[in-house]
Design an enzyme around this catalytic site. Structure first.
Site, PDB file in Angstrom:
ATOM      1  N   ASP A 131       0.970  -1.355   0.082  1.00  0.00           N
ATOM      2  CA  ASP A 131       0.096   0.034   0.039  1.00  0.00           C
ATOM      3  C   ASP A 131       0.782   1.233   0.177  1.00  0.00           C
ATOM      4  OD1 ASP A 131      -1.946  -2.218   0.579  1.00  0.00           O
ATOM      5  OD2 ASP A 131      -3.070  -0.989   1.590  1.00  0.00           O
ATOM      6  N   LYS A 201      -6.721   3.278  -3.344  1.00  0.00           N
ATOM      7  CA  LYS A 201      -7.171   3.353  -2.115  1.00  0.00           C
ATOM      8  C   LYS A 201      -7.477   4.977  -1.610  1.00  0.00           C
ATOM      9  CE  LYS A 201      -5.354   2.000   2.429  1.00  0.00           C
ATOM     10  NZ  LYS A 201      -4.233   1.182   3.113  1.00  0.00           N
ATOM     11  N   LYS A 237      -9.942   0.097  -2.629  1.00  0.00           N
ATOM     12  CA  LYS A 237     -10.063   0.128  -0.990  1.00  0.00           C
ATOM     13  C   LYS A 237     -10.365   1.303  -0.373  1.00  0.00           C
ATOM     14  CE  LYS A 237      -6.829  -1.393   2.606  1.00  0.00           C
ATOM     15  NZ  LYS A 237      -5.679  -1.783   2.593  1.00  0.00           N
TER      16      LYS A 237
END
Lengths: 319, 534
Positions: A131, A201, A237
């Site tokens: 991430d 995300k 996400k």
């Protein structure tokens, strides 16, 4: 080069709110909650994290509720790079992924070489998913090329690991910026070669506001438009601020009603399937929740559906 | 109106099949079992998750038959057995039998209103306000029941009657209650006085809301009313009559006479009526205007529309799509201000059509009593037949009918989602529509959109104004200067900017040209219910 559609914040908020009006009952509720559980990236990102805390989290991710072994495992455990090895070991053979934040998380205010090295080490230690954070300073200064190039470099550094690009929408502030950053990240990931880019995300969880319905909607729309243009499926996400089972169902409704009519077609271009069934985004492959406290509320609701009584919070293990 | 069984065009009428309650398999467990992030652009078939049925559970008592509400009492019609069926358009079952008001009944009602007028108009305005506030509060308290009744009788989704109709109904009474003792401020320097007896004839698309739009300003200004609800949707107005009794509104101030077009005709042509207000079709509006001509009656008309929704290339397209959807598919398109003509700048036409198709796939058509239904049943067999006529006409004239996922003909339109009974029409749109096509000119009053294109703002304005109607319009652009310029040049009573179908009691609503005259709502709406001349 980085032309993006504008977003009308008033109508976007109205549309986002409409997803909270759906009535999700009985079987649909149970299926939705189980789906949400299976999409969870159980997360701990604190300075005080210890190997023991991570092992506890991993156990929780594999078996969220020992009293109900039929429940699915979570999708991943998300930790800082220093704890990747611990998580790797604890999750071995479980099918639950190790995700690690990298690239100088959460600020990204580090020299590029250090950010890339951060990624390589995490991957080397056994992270399945990375991430990353985008360079918000460069983005807000309008240096989009720089942001995109960095994403491409991180993607290469990821090697076989999957990439999730954190936009940190709380710092981007406007939905126009959210859309532009989403388009930019999706393009940069997919143009970097290798496997198709994976996730965008919302947030690190360290900046408020984190994930909101409006922001997630705009990002899902960017994902949908990319799909309609190229046939490529990019994951989503939302992270930070999703704490209740009810909220997680609102997000699933949004996914279903924003991306549910789409189906990959044979010729590569995105097709439209009027039935709204079989949505790639209604799996943990392409939709995740980044959350630390959501799991137990989901479990609580599932227990209620099963037993007809509300359990106390201490009936579920912390993690 | 003929109440014939709807003619089925579909040869394969399916048996009722409830929506699947469970997603196939256990989506959650399966997803977890294969929670490997797929690297491939060709994902597995993906997951499924459908909503379980979510029926509204509130049960509403409906009497076997209803009488007329005259002078504070429910009284049988003069011809004692003159009752007709009111039907639930979702399943064609008979809900109740409702009185057919005769000219004599209308006369009784008008006389009751006349007798009540001196006392009501002479009441201290603050006292009048109290009654209207009480009406508003009681409507809020009984909102759920009224919403269910509205949905049963009209076919509109419970989601809309619960979240749109009823809140607006209460808001209209609250708003106008506030005006009752402040009319002097609405018309500074003038002396507003009530007009007298108001004859109010309302349509079936927003039955209770239209009653509120009519009654609230009339009562606030000190008038008394005779209201004629639409033939197919009388039940919520009759409930309102009960509420009038509950709050002890003086007898005769509000009278409700049900019936068909003949009852309406008798009412508007009654010699002792001072003011006529009508909402409905342009044809009937014209007839009323004729019958009122050469009398001293005041008249306001809110009639049909063929409103343009204009999307410029610099608009926020995903949000504009929402505006298109709410513009034409809200209330099954049975909205006088529906954005039924979509004008899209040519450069983004393909993109808009594609996105529209995607978005329409998520519309849920079916049982209006399910809380997740977006598009319910058409109001009547007659209205469904009208829509089907236009669908056939559009195809005949060479436009292309587009359905979500289905390129189909009229047969594909009904019934939807396995309903073997009920007047359902699947939302759809036509592309390749020319301005001369009938579907681009006449009001369809159904979930049918005509998509056209334009190249320049001037062309957009010219096309938008090229209609006998002028009720509403929508303009979508991110550019502030353009939006004000275009809005100024549109000949429409309401212009929504970057939104559509937004209503507020403080905002006047009404038409240009054949869409009628007079305004409802806001200060402007009060004007129709006061005398300002000395």
């Amino acid at each position: 080069m980085f032309e993006s559609p504008s977003v009308d914040a008033v109508m976007a908020a109205e549309r986002a709110a409409s997803f909270t009006k759906r009535s999700i009952k009985s079987d649909a509720k149970r299926a939705g909650l189980e789906l949400a559980l299976s999409m969870l990236d159980l997360t701990t990102l604190e300075g005080k994290d210890s190997p023991e805390k991570v092992r506890a989290l991993c156990r929780k991710a594999i078996t969220p509720d020992a009293s109900d072994p039929g429940l699915p495992s979570c999708a991943a455990v998300c930790v800082y790079p220093a704890l990747v090895k611990t998580a790797r070991k604890a999750l071995a053979g479980s099918g639950v992924k190790v995700a690690s934040v990298a690239t100088g998380f959460p600020s990204g205010q580090f020299p590029l070489e250090i950010r890339l090295e951060d990624v390589r080490r995490a991957v080397g230690d056994g992270a399945d998913e990375i991430d990353m954070v985008i360079n918000r300073g460069a983005f807000l200064a309008g240096r989009y090329r720089e942001v995109a190039d960095e994403i491409s470099l991180v993607k290469e550094a990821c090697d076989h690991a999957h990439l999730k690009v954190i936009l940190e929408t709380g710092e981007l502030e406007t939905l126009d910026n959210v859309r532009r950053a989403s388009d930019l990240a999706i393009r940069a990931m997919n143009e970097a070669g290798g496997a198709h880019g994976h996730f965008i995300k919302t947030s690190t969880g360290k900046v408020q506001p984190a994930a909101t319905m409006s922001v997630t909607l705009v990002m899902l729309e960017a994902i949908r438009d990319w799909y309609l243009e190229t046939g490529q499926v990019v994951g989503m996400k939302p992270a930070g601020g999703i704490r209740t089972a009810k909220q997680s169902l609102h997000y699933l409704v949004m996914v279903k009603e924003t991306l549910g009519g789409l189906m990959p077609s044979a010729n590569g271009a995105g097709g439209i399937d009027g039935s709204g069934e079989h949505c790639p985004w209604l799996t943990a492959d392409f939709f995740r929740f980044g959350a630390s406290t959501l799991a137990n509320d989901v479990l609580r609701q599932l227990a209620w559906l099963k037993r007809g009584v509300y359990m106390a919070s201490h009936d579920f293990s912390e993690a | 109106m003929a109440r014939t069984t709807p003619k089925r065009t579909s040869p394969t009428t399916k048996a009722p099949k409830p929506d699947r309650a469970t997603p196939r398999g256990k989506a959650g467990s399966r997803a977890a079992a294969q929670a490997t992030p797929a690297a491939s652009s060709k994902p597995s078939r993906g997951g499924t998750w459908d909503y379980a049925p979510a029926p509204e559970t509130v049960k509403v008592a409906i009497a076997e038959h209803y009488d007329l509400f005259i002078n504070g009492e429910f009284v049988p019609p003069r011809e004692g057995d003159a009752h007709f069926d009111t039907i639930n358009p979702a399943n064609e079952s008979v809900l109740s039998r409702v009185a057919q008001g005769s000219p004599e009944d209308v006369d009784r009602a008008v006389r009751a209103a006349r007798e009540a007028f001196p006392a009501w108009s002479g009441l201290k305005p603050i006292e009048r306000a109290k009654y209207i506030f009480r009406l508003a509060r009681r409507i809020q308290e009984r909102a759920r029941e009224l919403a269910v009744l509205e949905t049963l009788d009209s076919g509109k989704p419970i989601k809309e009657s619960r979240d749109v109709d009823l809140p607006l109904v209460a808001a209209h009474f609250f708003y106008h209650a506030g005006w009752a003792d402040k009319l002097a401020y609405a018309f500074p320097g003038r002396a507003p006085r009530p007009i007298g007896v108001c004859a109010q004839v309302i349509p079936w698309n927003f039955p209770l809301l239209m009653a509120a739009w009519k009654l609230a300003p009339a009562l606030a200004c000190g008038n008394t009313c005779v209201l004629k609800p639409a033939e197919t949707t009388p039940l919520s107005a009759l409930r309102l009559a009960e509420i009038c009794r509950e709050i002890e509104l003086p007898p005769g101030v509000v009278n409700i006479v049900t019936g068909d077009g003949r009852t309406g005709a008798a009412l508007v042509s009654h010699p002792d009526v001072d003011k006529v207000a009508f909402t409905g079709s342009t044809d009937v509006g014209k007839r009323i205007a004729k019958s009122v001509a050469a009398t001293s009656k005041r008249l306001t008309l809110e009639l049909g529309g063929k409103s343009a929704n204009i999307i410029f290339e610099d608009a926020s397209i995903d949000q504009a799509i929402e505006g298109i959807i709410s513009g034409i598919y809200f209330n099954q398109g049975e909205v006088c201000c529906a954005g039924s003509r979509l004008l899209v700048q040519e450069s983004i036409l393909d993109r808009v059509v594609k996105k529209l198709r995607v978005r329409m796939a998520s519309l849920r058509v079916g049982d209006p009593m399910d809380k997740n239904t977006d598009v319910g049943a058409m109001n009547s067999a007659q209205q469904l037949a009208t829509v089907q006529k236009y669908l056939a006409l559009g195809i005949d004239e060479g436009a292309e009918l587009v359905l979500p996922g289905v390129r189909g003909e009229v047969e594909a339109q009904t019934p939807t989602r396995g309903f073997s009974k009920g007047y359902y029409c699947r939302p759809c749109f036509f592309t390749g529509v020319q301005p001369s096509h009938t579907i681009a000119r006449e009001e369809i009053f159904g979930p049918v959109l005509s998509v056209m294109s334009f190249r320049t703002p001037e062309e957009a304005i010219a096309r938008a104004n090229n209609t006998p109607y002028g009720l509403a319009a929508g303009v979508w652009t991110d550019k502030g200067s353009k939006i004000f310029d275009v809005a100024r040049k549109l000949k429409a009573g309401v212009v929504w900017m970057n939104t559509y179908n937004k209503f507020d009691p403080a905002s006047p609503f009404g038409g240009f040209k054949e869409s009628g005259f007079g305004r409802e709502g806001g200060v402007q709406g009060l004007r129709a219910y006061v005398k300002l001349d000395s």
